[in-house]
Design an enzyme around this catalytic site. Structure first.
Site, short mmCIF file in Angstrom:
data_model
loop_
_atom_site.label_atom_id
_atom_site.label_comp_id
_atom_site.label_asym_id
_atom_site.label_seq_id
_atom_site.Cartn_x
_atom_site.Cartn_y
_atom_site.Cartn_z
N SER A 193 1.10 11.14 8.32
CA SER A 193 1.71 12.10 7.40
C SER A 193 2.49 13.20 8.11
CB SER A 193 0.63 12.74 6.52
OG SER A 193 0.14 11.82 5.59
N TRP A 240 0.82 -1.22 0.00
CA TRP A 240 0.00 0.00 0.00
C TRP A 240 0.85 1.26 0.00
CZ3 TRP A 240 -5.05 1.62 -0.12
CH2 TRP A 240 -5.32 2.91 0.33
N GLN A 258 3.39 7.36 2.73
CA GLN A 258 2.66 6.48 3.63
C GLN A 258 2.65 5.07 3.04
OE1 GLN A 258 0.33 8.24 6.63
NE2 GLN A 258 2.52 8.52 6.36
N ARG A 306 -4.08 16.35 12.62
CA ARG A 306 -2.95 15.64 12.01
C ARG A 306 -2.39 16.40 10.81
NH1 ARG A 306 -7.50 12.57 11.33
NH2 ARG A 306 -8.46 12.58 9.25
N ASP A 307 -1.24 15.92 10.35
CA ASP A 307 -0.59 16.34 9.11
C ASP A 307 0.05 17.73 9.30
OD1 ASP A 307 -1.80 14.01 8.23
OD2 ASP A 307 -3.43 15.07 7.23
N ASN A 319 0.06 5.67 0.15
CA ASN A 319 -0.81 6.84 0.01
C ASN A 319 0.03 8.11 0.14
OD1 ASN A 319 -1.23 5.85 2.94
ND2 ASN A 319 -2.29 7.80 3.09
N ASP A 320 -0.32 9.05 0.96
CA ASP A 320 0.19 10.42 0.90
C ASP A 320 1.71 10.52 0.73
OD1 ASP A 320 -2.39 10.52 1.80
OD2 ASP A 320 -1.98 11.69 3.59
N GLU A 324 -7.42 17.80 5.81
CA GLU A 324 -6.18 17.06 5.95
C GLU A 324 -5.07 17.71 5.13
OE1 GLU A 324 -7.10 12.52 6.63
OE2 GLU A 324 -7.84 13.12 4.67
#
Length: 696
Positions: free
Chosen positions: A313, A249, A268, A379-380, A251-252, A436
């Protein structure tokens, strides 16, 4: 066969099954192994089958006994609740976190990872979704919000009606010369329903092979991670030149930075499989934005730290020569900022700050949204330094609705003072909205603030005065499958940005593929002369170009088509369109010769650009909706650049508007390209097609 105390009915049933299946079985109690009244000498396989969580005394030496057995070449199977003992036995520092009976659960079995479905443990099974048990009162053990620290995930969970990839049931560990396999669900021998024949094949394969077969280790080094790509060499949906996950997997994008002249993109990553859970930081590096190299995983959750449930993230900055990352650590129901640094010039290994988290509480106002997953959706990180002071943006949701971007400041990246929100909004559009991955970019005359709101990447152009952001213009950064972008200012002054390009096929299709997610191409973001946002592919990407097909002065009447000799799944297309009196012009890619699969990119007289996915794939697991974006009337004629890469289509219109799409044609011959006028005459002054070189 090992049992705990008095033998239960389930253990008795398991012993009877093993004996009738031809195994030479000796049943011993845990206590007999601990006090040495029983021995494993002469035993090939030790099977501990427990339908209740075993209780081991703190001073028990069972781990030493079983560990010595495995290290000397023995095979150990821990089934059902016995898998809860991996921490006490010293096999892994992280034990299963989803423990308990599921009497009302539907019929269930192991969801076998595609890369391991031919392993001796699983080869005898009819498919990678065998239903091996029905409802049971036995205690089951699965990894849910955490992953084992040392073990490799072999299978997750399949229900009778759907896949549950994030509920991990089967894990393998290498220990010395031997192997440990934990199977916390799937083997129940008292009458329970399910496919008893599939259960028997699974149990027999485990017990027969655990003493001889090796267990795949979780790839750790850059070389091992890169080797995972070879398993997908024949998957024509895999990107050939986009930065992509080697497996599992992605992602970001995180921590994007140019360091010692090299471009680093962290991302991620879930090493457990192609699903979103227990996030680590993957890492790739490039000298030229074109050719990428895999690196070892940079951040891993710490079993005893505030990021036990995931390293979410964050961003990277240069703190006077020390590379520093701020990221969101998740544990239990808390998400809080954490910090790590490195002295490694290649940014391969990171030391987490001993005082993490560096912000320990949510802000007092506004009230941060609490959900079933987190006490605060908080977050982030976007961090920069100005006049000797560090500033940090954190994304959040508000309890009374809408997203918000929160501002902090610090002198040392560790002690942060809350300053308040710089922008909040969208209270009237979905409940539980979270903004986000906020990012603030200085484009000179104006500043750009973008946020990701679960569906879109919304950007604002306006002015930031140090306390608040005053938006003047709002739009989407990309109108398709694109999310959570992050940027860097390169050494040459350009702002380069990458976004996550998620899949547009269902969970089961991603599981069967063995990988999920890719990055967009690197884009250069700036302001055009008229003050509007400009987005264009990084010019380094022209190095990918191979054979060129050039056309000039094409004129197409209604219904007329022009085919290209260029075809493929790895191409760049550049065209200028003038509709004249046509209703639309179509540039179709990934077309089958018989038309059963085709993806038209359609520019209409209503100043709309569409990617029509209604016939992109005959696979029912692929999304079929049409994606669209407005193209301002004064943008005619339309200059279009299109990048096709496996299942990715990235469209750039007049270096202003972007639309990223995912399509999954099944046919090996779905590679054609053609132009067509609809409802009138279209002029195409110039058209170019390039075959692009493969990077991965």
């Amino acid at each position: 066969m090992v049992s705990s105390g008095g033998r239960t009915g389930e253990q008795t049933a398991a012993i009877e099954w093993a004996e009738t299946s031809g195994f030479d079985v000796t049943a011993v109690a845990v206590e007999e192994l601990i006090d040495r009244t029983a021995t494993l000498s002469g035993v090939d396989v030790c099977w501990w089958h427990a339908d209740e969580p075993p209780a081991l005394a703190a001073d028990s030496d069972l781990g030493g006994v079983l560990g010595a057995f495995v290290r000397s070449g023995g095979g150990l199977v821990l089934s059902l609740a016995a898998m809860t003992t991996v921490e006490a036995l010293g096999i892994d520092r992280v034990a299963p976190d989803a423990v308990g009976p599921e009497p009302d659960s539907p019929e269930t079995g192991p969801l076998i990872k595609a890369v391991y479905d031919d392993h001796p443990f699983f080869a005898p099974l009819p498919d990678r979704r065998p239903i091996t048990r029905g409802p049971t009162e036995a205690t089951l053990a699965r990894y849910d919000s955490v992953l084992p620290e040392r073990g490799e995930v072999l299978a997750s969970t399949v229900r009778i009606d759907h896949d549950v990839p994030d509920l991990v049931t089967c894990v393998g560990w290498s220990l010395g010369d031997g192997v440990v396999v934990g199977l916390g669900d799937g083997l129940v021998f008292e009458p329970t329903g399910g496919d008893a024949a599939a259960r028997d094949r699974l149990a027999r394969a485990l017990l027969t092979n655990v003493g001889d077969a090796s267990v795949p280790s979780r790839p750790r080094s850059a070389e091992e991670i890169t080797a995972m790509r070879e398993r997908f060499a024949n998957d024509h949906h895999r990107p050939a030149y986009h930065l992509s996950t080697p497996a599992n997997w992605l992602n970001d994008p995180n921590g994007v930075i140019q360091w010692n002249g090299r471009y680093h993109v962290f991302y991620q990553y879930n090493p457990g499989g192609p699903y979103h859970d227990t996030i680590h930081w993957g890492h790739a590096v490039s000298d030229d934005l074109v050719n990428w190299e895999d690196r070892a995983v940079a951040l891993t959750p710490s079993p005893d730290g505030p990021d036990r449930d995931g390293c979410w993230s964050g961003c990277a900055v240069d703190d006077d020569g020390t590379a520093t990352i701020l990221y969101t650590g998740g544990r239990d129901r808390k998400q809080l900022p954490c910090l790590a640094t490195t002295e490694d010039p290649e940014l391969r290994t990171w030391a987490k700050d001993g005082d993490n988290p560096v912000i320990e509480e949510l802000p007092s106002a506004p009230d941060v949204l609490s959900t079933e997953h987190w006490d605060g959706e908080f977050r982030d990180h976007c961090v920069w330094r100005e006049d000797g002071t560090w500033y940090q943006l954190i994304g959040a949701g508000m309890d009374d609705g809408g997203g918000v971007v929160l501002l902090y400041e610090s002198e040392d990246l560790r002690d942060w003072e809350y300053c308040g929100p710089i922008l909040a909004g969208d209270r009237d559009i979905p409940e539980e909205t979270v903004w986000e991955c906020p990012e603030l970019l200085d484009l000179g005359p104006k500043q750009l603030l973008h946020v990701s709101n679960y569906e879109d990447v919304v950007y604002f152009l306006g002015d930031f005065d140090g306390d608040s952001f005053e938006p003047e213009y709002r739009d989407k950064l990309d109108h398709g499958d694109y999310y959570a972008p992050q940027s860097m200012r390169a050494d040459d002054g350009r702002i380069l940005t990458w976004g996550w390009v998620p899949e547009a096929r269902d969970v089961s299709a991603q599981w069967d593929a063995g990988w999920s997610g890719t990055m967009s191409l690197p884009r250069v973001i700036s302001l055009a002369g008229d003050g509007r946002l400009r987005q264009r592919p990084a010019e380094e990407l022209t190095a990918l170009r191979g054979e060129n097909e050039h056309r000039e002065g094409l004129v197409l009447d209604d219904g007329e088509t022009a085919g290209l000799t260029t075809s493929g799944r790895s191409v760049e297309l550049s065209a200028r369109f003038s509709l004249v009196d046509a209703d639309a012009v179509e540039l179709t890619v990934l077309a089958a010769p018989d038309g059963t699969e085709r993806t038209p990119i359609r520019y209409t007289a209503e100043n709309e650009l569409l990617v029509d996915r209604s016939r992109s794939s005959t696979d029912p697991q692929a999304t079929r909706d049409t994606q669209r974006m407005r193209v301002s009337p004064y943008d005619e004629p339309l200059d279009l650049r299109v990048f096709v890469d496996g299942s990715v289509i990235e469209v750039f219109a007049n270096e202003r508007h972007c639309l990223t799409s995912r399509v999954y044609p099944t046919g090996a011959d779905s590679t054609g390209i053609e132009l067509r006028a609809v409802g009138g005459r279209t002029r195409i002054p110039t058209f170019d097609a390039w075959e692009l070189n493969q990077v991965w």
